[in-house]
Design a protein around this motif. Structure first.
Motif, PDB file in Angstrom:
ATOM      1  N   ASP A  74       0.834  -1.208   0.000  1.00 31.76           N
ATOM      2  CA  ASP A  74       0.000   0.000   0.000  1.00 31.76           C
ATOM      3  C   ASP A  74       0.867   1.255   0.000  1.00 31.76           C
ATOM      4  N   PHE A  75       1.937   1.251   0.819  1.00 34.35           N
ATOM      5  CA  PHE A  75       2.845   2.395   0.836  1.00 34.35           C
ATOM      6  C   PHE A  75       3.498   2.593  -0.523  1.00 34.35           C
ATOM      7  N   LYS A  76       3.920   1.492  -1.123  1.00 38.19           N
ATOM      8  CA  LYS A  76       4.602   1.590  -2.408  1.00 38.19           C
ATOM      9  C   LYS A  76       3.659   2.020  -3.529  1.00 38.19           C
ATOM     10  N   SER A  77       2.377   1.692  -3.357  1.00 40.50           N
ATOM     11  CA  SER A  77       1.416   1.994  -4.417  1.00 40.50           C
ATOM     12  C   SER A  77       0.823   3.393  -4.316  1.00 40.50           C
ATOM     13  N   LEU A  78       1.209   4.155  -3.271  1.00 39.03           N
ATOM     14  CA  LEU A  78       0.676   5.511  -3.134  1.00 39.03           C
ATOM     15  C   LEU A  78       1.096   6.375  -4.316  1.00 39.03           C
ATOM     16  N   ASN A  79       0.143   7.103  -4.848  1.00 36.61           N
ATOM     17  CA  ASN A  79       0.452   8.058  -5.917  1.00 36.61           C
ATOM     18  C   ASN A  79       1.306   9.187  -5.344  1.00 36.61           C
ATOM     19  N   PRO A  80       2.468   9.476  -5.968  1.00 37.85           N
ATOM     20  CA  PRO A  80       3.327  10.549  -5.428  1.00 37.85           C
ATOM     21  C   PRO A  80       2.596  11.878  -5.272  1.00 37.85           C
ATOM     22  N   ARG A  81       1.583  12.109  -6.089  1.00 40.39           N
ATOM     23  CA  ARG A  81       0.848  13.373  -5.984  1.00 40.39           C
ATOM     24  C   ARG A  81       0.094  13.487  -4.668  1.00 40.39           C
ATOM     25  N   LEU A  82      -0.247  12.334  -4.069  1.00 36.13           N
ATOM     26  CA  LEU A  82      -0.960  12.359  -2.795  1.00 36.13           C
ATOM     27  C   LEU A  82      -0.081  12.883  -1.666  1.00 36.13           C
ATOM     28  N   ALA A  83       1.232  12.919  -1.880  1.00 33.01           N
ATOM     29  CA  ALA A  83       2.121  13.499  -0.877  1.00 33.01           C
ATOM     30  C   ALA A  83       1.864  14.990  -0.708  1.00 33.01           C
ATOM     31  N   LEU A  84       1.170  15.595  -1.671  1.00 33.91           N
ATOM     32  CA  LEU A  84       0.841  17.019  -1.596  1.00 33.91           C
ATOM     33  C   LEU A  84      -0.431  17.273  -0.792  1.00 33.91           C
ATOM     34  N   LEU A  85      -1.100  16.211  -0.350  1.00 29.63           N
ATOM     35  CA  LEU A  85      -2.358  16.396   0.387  1.00 29.63           C
ATOM     36  C   LEU A  85      -2.186  17.234   1.648  1.00 29.63           C
ATOM     37  N   PRO A  86      -1.130  17.040   2.470  1.00 30.97           N
ATOM     38  CA  PRO A  86      -0.969  17.915   3.646  1.00 30.97           C
ATOM     39  C   PRO A  86      -0.855  19.390   3.277  1.00 30.97           C
ATOM     40  N   VAL A  93      -4.968   3.887   4.713  1.00 30.15           N
ATOM     41  CA  VAL A  93      -4.324   3.972   6.020  1.00 30.15           C
ATOM     42  C   VAL A  93      -2.962   4.658   5.914  1.00 30.15           C
ATOM     43  N   ALA A  94      -2.163   4.226   4.956  1.00 28.51           N
ATOM     44  CA  ALA A  94      -0.821   4.795   4.799  1.00 28.51           C
ATOM     45  C   ALA A  94      -0.889   6.298   4.532  1.00 28.51           C
ATOM     46  N   LEU A  95      -1.817   6.701   3.675  1.00 29.82           N
ATOM     47  CA  LEU A  95      -1.969   8.123   3.363  1.00 29.82           C
ATOM     48  C   LEU A  95      -2.435   8.900   4.589  1.00 29.82           C
ATOM     49  N   SER A  96      -3.363   8.339   5.351  1.00 35.84           N
ATOM     50  CA  SER A  96      -3.872   9.014   6.543  1.00 35.84           C
ATOM     51  C   SER A  96      -2.768   9.228   7.572  1.00 35.84           C
ATOM     52  N   ILE A  97      -1.944   8.201   7.771  1.00 33.18           N
ATOM     53  CA  ILE A  97      -0.851   8.319   8.739  1.00 33.18           C
ATOM     54  C   ILE A  97       0.173   9.351   8.270  1.00 33.18           C
TER      55      ILE A  97
END
Length: 210
Positions: A57-69, A184-188
């Motif tokens: 799940d961590f590896k599959s996160l879209n890099p763009r989602l790192a901009l959510l914060p 979960v990974a994105l939320s954390i």
């Protein structure tokens, strides 16, 4: 929604018990709430650890989602500016003697009510610190109550942004229950990033408004 109502019900029950002095002295003086939070986090951690797909799940996160914060921080500031504009009277005089930086400082707590209220009280006084405490508690409670509706109306990222710094602890169970374990990974990550930013951003706005 039923789970959120139960959580809020226990919160209200605690308020009533505290106001009526119905709690034993040892309970009021001990760190029972901290122990309960640790127990909650232990359960959440166990559920995450038991998930065999967590690493993928961590590896599959879209890099763009790192901009959510960043989106959460900027969106919260826009909301604070809107609230400040609403408090302005028709002649341009603010209803309450508070500046825009005060509103931005309060909003930069991102539901981390304990830490943000301490900083704001230190820099801007107990009154604004109390407002910050209540504001950020309300933000957390709105997330607990409205996560199913926010996810339905605005998509799965909406409750994560609403939860702010709490998405890695108190609001994580209701968020993952509503939008699924794959977030979960994105939320954390989102909770950690916004949590880390609180001391710096709150202090920045408090100092700018001094």
């Amino acid at each position: 929604m039923k789970g959120s109502m139960i959580v809020v019900g226990f919160f209200i029950l605690g308020l009533v018990a505290g106001r009526m002095d119905a709690l034993p002295a040892w309970m009021a003086e001990s760190g029972l709430s901290f122990v309960a939070l640790c127990g909650l986090l232990l359960c959440v951690g166990m559920s995450i650890g038991l998930n065999p797909d967590m690493k993928s799940d961590f590896k599959s996160l879209n890099p763009r989602l790192a901009l959510l914060p960043i989106a959460t921080i900027l969106g919260s500031w826009v909301g604070a500016m809107v609230a400040f504009a609403i408090m302005l009277g028709g002649d341009g005089d603010i209803i309450q003697p508070r500046g825009l930086t005060d509103c931005l400082a309060i909003d930069s707590g991102f539901a981390y009510y304990s830490l943000s209220s301490i900083f704001i009280t230190e820099y801007r006084g107990a009154e604004l610190g109390t407002i910050a405490l209540l504001t950020n508690i309300i933000r957390e409670m709105i997330t607990l109550l409205m996560t199913p509706l926010m996810a339905k109306w605005f998509g799965p990222l909406a409750p994560i942004s609403s939860g702010g710094a709490t998405t890695m602890d108190t609001t994580l169970p209701i968020i993952t229950q509503t939008i699924g374990q794959r977030y979960v990974a994105l939320s954390i990550f989102h909770g950690f990033a916004t949590d880390f930013s609180v001391p710096f951003l709150v202090t920045m706005w408090c100092m700018l408004g001094a």
